[in-house]
Design an enzyme around this catalytic site. Structure first.
Site, PDB file in Angstrom:
ATOM      1  CB  ILE A 102      -0.930   0.014   1.226  1.00  0.00           C
ATOM      2  CG1 ILE A 102      -1.912  -1.165   1.161  1.00  0.00           C
ATOM      3  CG2 ILE A 102      -1.694   1.332   1.325  1.00  0.00           C
ATOM      4  CD1 ILE A 102      -2.814  -1.282   2.372  1.00  0.00           C
ATOM      5  CB  CYS A 103       1.032   4.228   0.269  1.00  0.00           C
ATOM      6  SG  CYS A 103       1.556   5.958   0.208  1.00  0.00           S
ATOM      7  CB  SER A 104       5.870   4.721   0.265  1.00  0.00           C
ATOM      8  OG  SER A 104       5.516   4.713   1.631  1.00  0.00           O
TER       9      SER A 104
END
Length: 312
Positions: A102-104
C-alpha cells in the site's frame, strides 16, 4: 480461513496499516464466519509510527505460513531495506505467498527484487523516485492498483482500500466484497476519475468458482452476439439456474458480467491499438457505435475518445 500478515516497518504510515486491518477484520462470509485472520508483524516489538509508537504482537516469524503479506507505506520510502526483511519477503514469494503493498510499501517490494520486470504503482508523489531507484520496475503512477497475480501494489491513501476490496473479491467473490465495501462506505469498484485506469486482464471472478470455465469461454467470445439463452446452453443449465449461480458467485448477472468484460477488453484495445472507436465497439460485441459509447461512459465515467486521450 485466509491469514493476512501485515509487515509494519519503522515509520509506518498509520493510515496504511489501519486500512487493511479494518477492512479484512470486518469481512464476513455468507454463513457469518470471518473471512480472514490478521497478524501484525514487525522486526521489533515496538514500531515507530511517527506521532506515536505501535506495539506489535508478532515478529518476522509471523509472516511464515501467511496466505497474504501486506506491506503498508512508510514515511521514508528511500530508507535502506534490512536484509532480514528482504530475505523473508523473498522466501515468502518463493513459497507462493501473495504479497501486496500500500502506498510507499511498494519500495520494500522493489528493493527485494520482487517487482523486477513487473508493472507497479505507488503514491504519485513517490513515483519518480521509485522509477529512478528501481529501473527494472515499470512504474505506472496513473492507476489505483496493479494486480500481477501473486504480487499487487496500490497507490496512496484510499487506493489501499480499493486494493483490499479487490483482494476480497478475488478470494471470496463479489458478493462478500460488496458487503465489505458497504461496511467501509465505499463502492466495490470506483467508476469515473481514476477507476477506468485500474489494471487487470479480466473481469474479476472468484478463484475456484465452478463458473470459471464458462467465464473463460465468455472472455474468448466477447465479440459474439450472445444472449442469455446462449450462455445457459454453453453452461449446460437453465437460464434461471445460470442467473442464480452468477448472483451467488460473482455478485452480478451473466449479461452484466459480459458487458463489464467487453468494456475491459475495449479499454485494452483503446490503449494498445489505433483502431477506430467504431471498430473496437464491434470487436467487443456491441451492435452499434452508439450503444458502445453509452455503455463505455456509463461504466467508466468517460467517453472512449477521452479514455484514449488519457493514454496517448
Amino acid at each position: 480461513m485466509h491469514t493476512i500478515a501485515l509487515l509494519a516497518l519503522d515509520r509506518v504510515i498509520p493510515f496504511d496499516l489501519a486500512t487493511p486491518i479494518e477492512v479484512f477484520s470486518r469481512t464476513r462470509l455468507p454463513d457469518g464466519r470471518p473471512g480472514y485472520q490478521i497478524r501484525v508483524c514487525g522486526q521489533r516489538p515496538e514500531i515507530d509510527a511517527g506521532t506515536f509508537t505501535i506495539r506489535v504482537p508478532w515478529g518476522l516469524d509471523g509472516l511464515k505460513g501467511a496466505d497474504t503479506i501486506i506491506v503498508p507505506g512508510t514515511a521514508d520510502p528511500a530508507a535502506p531495506l534490512d536484509p532480514a526483511v528482504r530475505d523473508v519477503l523473498r522466501t515468502a514469494a518463493a513459497n507462493g505467498t501473495r504479497i501486496a503493498s500500500i502506498c510507499s510499501g511498494t519500495f520494500p517490494l522493489a528493493a527485494s527484487g520482487l517487482l523486477d520486470g513487473l508493472r507497479a504503482t505507488t503514491h504519485w508523489v513517490a513515483a519518480d523516485l521509485l522509477a529512478a531507484a528501481h529501473p527494472d520496475v515499470e512504474v505506472d503512477a496513473d492507476v489505483l492498483y496493479v494486480d500481477n497475480g501473486q504480487i499487487l501494489t496500490s497507490a496512496g491513501a484510499a487506493a489501499g482500500l480499493d486494493l483490499c476490496l479487490h483482494m476480497i473479491r478475488r478470494d471470496y467473490g463479489s458478493a462478500v466484497a460488496a458487503d465489505a465495501a458497504r461496511l467501509s462506505v465505499m463502492p466495490l469498484e470506483r467508476e469515473g476519475g481514476q477507476a477506468q485506469f485500474i489494471v487487470h486482464d479480466h473481469a474479476p471472478a472468484p478463484r475456484g468458482s465452478v463458473l470459471e470455465p464458462l467465464l473463460a469461454w465468455l472472455q474468448d467470445n466477447l465479440g459474439s452476439d450472445l444472449t442469455l439463452a446462449d450462455i445457459a446452453a454453453q453452461a449446460g443449465t437453465s437460464t434461471r439456474t445460470l442467473i442464480r449461480r452468477f448472483r451467488e458467485q460473482t455478485g452480478t448477472t451473466p449479461l452484466q458480467w459480459l458487458h463489464r468484460a467487453r468494456i475491459r477488453q475495449a479499454q485494452h484495445l483503446l490503449e494498445t491499438t489505433h483502431h477506430s472507436v467504431e471498430r473496437i465497439g464491434a470487436q467487443v460485441g456491441f451492435g452499434s457505435p452508439t450503444a458502445f459509447r453509452d455503455r463505455f461512459k456509463k461504466t467508466t465515467g468517460v467517453s472512449p475518445h477521452a479514455y484514449r486521450r488519457a493514454f496517448s
